[in-house]
Write a protein that holds these residues in place. Structure first.
Motif, short mmCIF file in Angstrom:
data_model
loop_
_atom_site.label_atom_id
_atom_site.label_comp_id
_atom_site.label_asym_id
_atom_site.label_seq_id
_atom_site.Cartn_x
_atom_site.Cartn_y
_atom_site.Cartn_z
N UNK A 104 11.36 -7.02 6.80
CA UNK A 104 10.26 -6.51 5.92
C UNK A 104 10.26 -4.76 6.02
N UNK A 105 10.53 -4.51 7.45
CA UNK A 105 10.31 -3.37 8.39
C UNK A 105 10.80 -2.08 7.74
N UNK A 106 12.07 -2.76 6.85
CA UNK A 106 12.34 -1.17 6.08
C UNK A 106 12.32 -1.60 4.85
N UNK A 107 10.98 -2.45 4.07
CA UNK A 107 11.07 -2.36 2.96
C UNK A 107 10.00 -0.66 2.30
N UNK A 108 10.16 -0.06 1.96
CA UNK A 108 9.34 0.72 1.16
C UNK A 108 8.77 0.50 -0.28
N UNK A 109 7.09 0.45 -0.51
CA UNK A 109 6.99 -0.30 -1.24
C UNK A 109 6.48 0.90 -2.49
#
Ligand SMILES: Nc1ncnc2c1ncn2[C@@H]1O[C@H](COP(=O)(O)OP(=O)(O)OP(=O)(O)O)[C@@H](O)[C@H]1O
Length: 257
Positions: free
Chosen positions: A68-73
């Protein structure tokens, strides 16, 4: 995708709270760059080199396999297809909020309403109860920005988020992005656009692409005053021409008192 290299020499750094615009003529590779960053490249395509989000390497890591912490929206031009048409906007926001934080149903509802108010909605409850099709394009795009904030992604990539909107509505969306960037937990924002004037309202950094390569990486101020690369010069000259045409029409037309 063909086995030919579509992107090369794409290198830049972006910090939280900063916005860089990615400019360039049609087909130069802006959307492909966005797809590589968010982990949604076409089947068979791959990236070489380095790609780090929040300090972690996510090279060739599809979005579903990223932490989650490396996901780009991602925010798209077509806000209608970005939202679930069968779920009210309030429920969509609450689902994302509750997936990221351990919030009660009531707390998630309050947080969703607060986010919508931050995005410029005066009647947040009405928007929460609406389905995407009941909102205008500009309203939907502001809901998408609220969803991106709720996702707590360290990076938002917005691919021409305003190009389907009229000029006045574009300003409401730009204002929403400005508020996003002012948040203490603001993500980094990569703003893909053809519109340098809009970019100037949001971004300090400018990246110009040509034929799959970033040919200029400078401050937006420098791009507007001293564009270095011929591709940048073409973009700035075209924007200046458009600006001059607008100014010319402010004068009374000849022969009309
Ligand atoms: N799925 C794909 N398969 C094969 N080639 C692709 C694919 N997607 C994009 N391309 C090619 O990659 C190049 C860059 O396309 P891209 O969509 O990134 O351009 P762009 O700069 O975003 O253009 P625009 O401003 O018109 O949206 C183009 O030559 C395009 O044809």
């Amino acid at each position: 995708m063909s086995r030919y290299q579509k992107l090369h020499g794409v290198s830049f750094t972006l910090h939280r709270g900063e916005c860089a615009c990615l400019l360039g003529e049609s087909g130069c590779g802006k959307s492909l760059t966005a797809s590589a960053i968010v982990g949604a490249l076409p089947a068979g395509a791959s990236v070489a080199g380095g790609l780090q989000i929040a300090g972690q390497s996510v090279l060739n890591c599809p979005v579903g396999q990223r932490s989650v912490s490396t996901r780009a929206a991602m925010i798209f031009q077509d806000s209608a297809s970005a939202l679930n048409p069968l779920v009210s906007t309030g429920k969509q926001l609450q689902m994302v909020l509750r997936a990221r934080q351990s919030l009660s149903r009531r707390a998630a509802q309050q947080a969703a309403a607060a986010l919508l108010e931050e995005m410029g909605f005066s009647d947040s409850m009405k928007v929460m109860n609406s389905y995407p099709a009941e909102l205008s394009g500009g309203q939907r795009q502001r809901v998408c920005i609220a969803l991106a904030i709720a996702s707590q992604s360290p990076l938002i990539v917005a691919d021409e988020p305003t190009s389907a909107l009229d000029v006045a509505t574009q300003q409401t969306v730009v204002a929403a992005f400005q508020r996003l960037l002012q948040r203490p937990d603001a993500p980094a924002l990569l703003f893909i656009t053809h519109d340098i004037v809009l970019a100037a309202q949001l971004c300090r950094q400018a990246l110009v692409m040509e034929q799959g390569c970033i040919v200029e990486n400078s401050s937006l101020k420098q791009l507007l005053t001293r564009p270095q690369h011929p591709a940048s010069q073409r973009l700035v000259t075209a924007a200046r021409h458009a600006e001059q045409s607008l100014t010319r029409h402010q004068r009374p037309l000849q022969g009309i008192a």
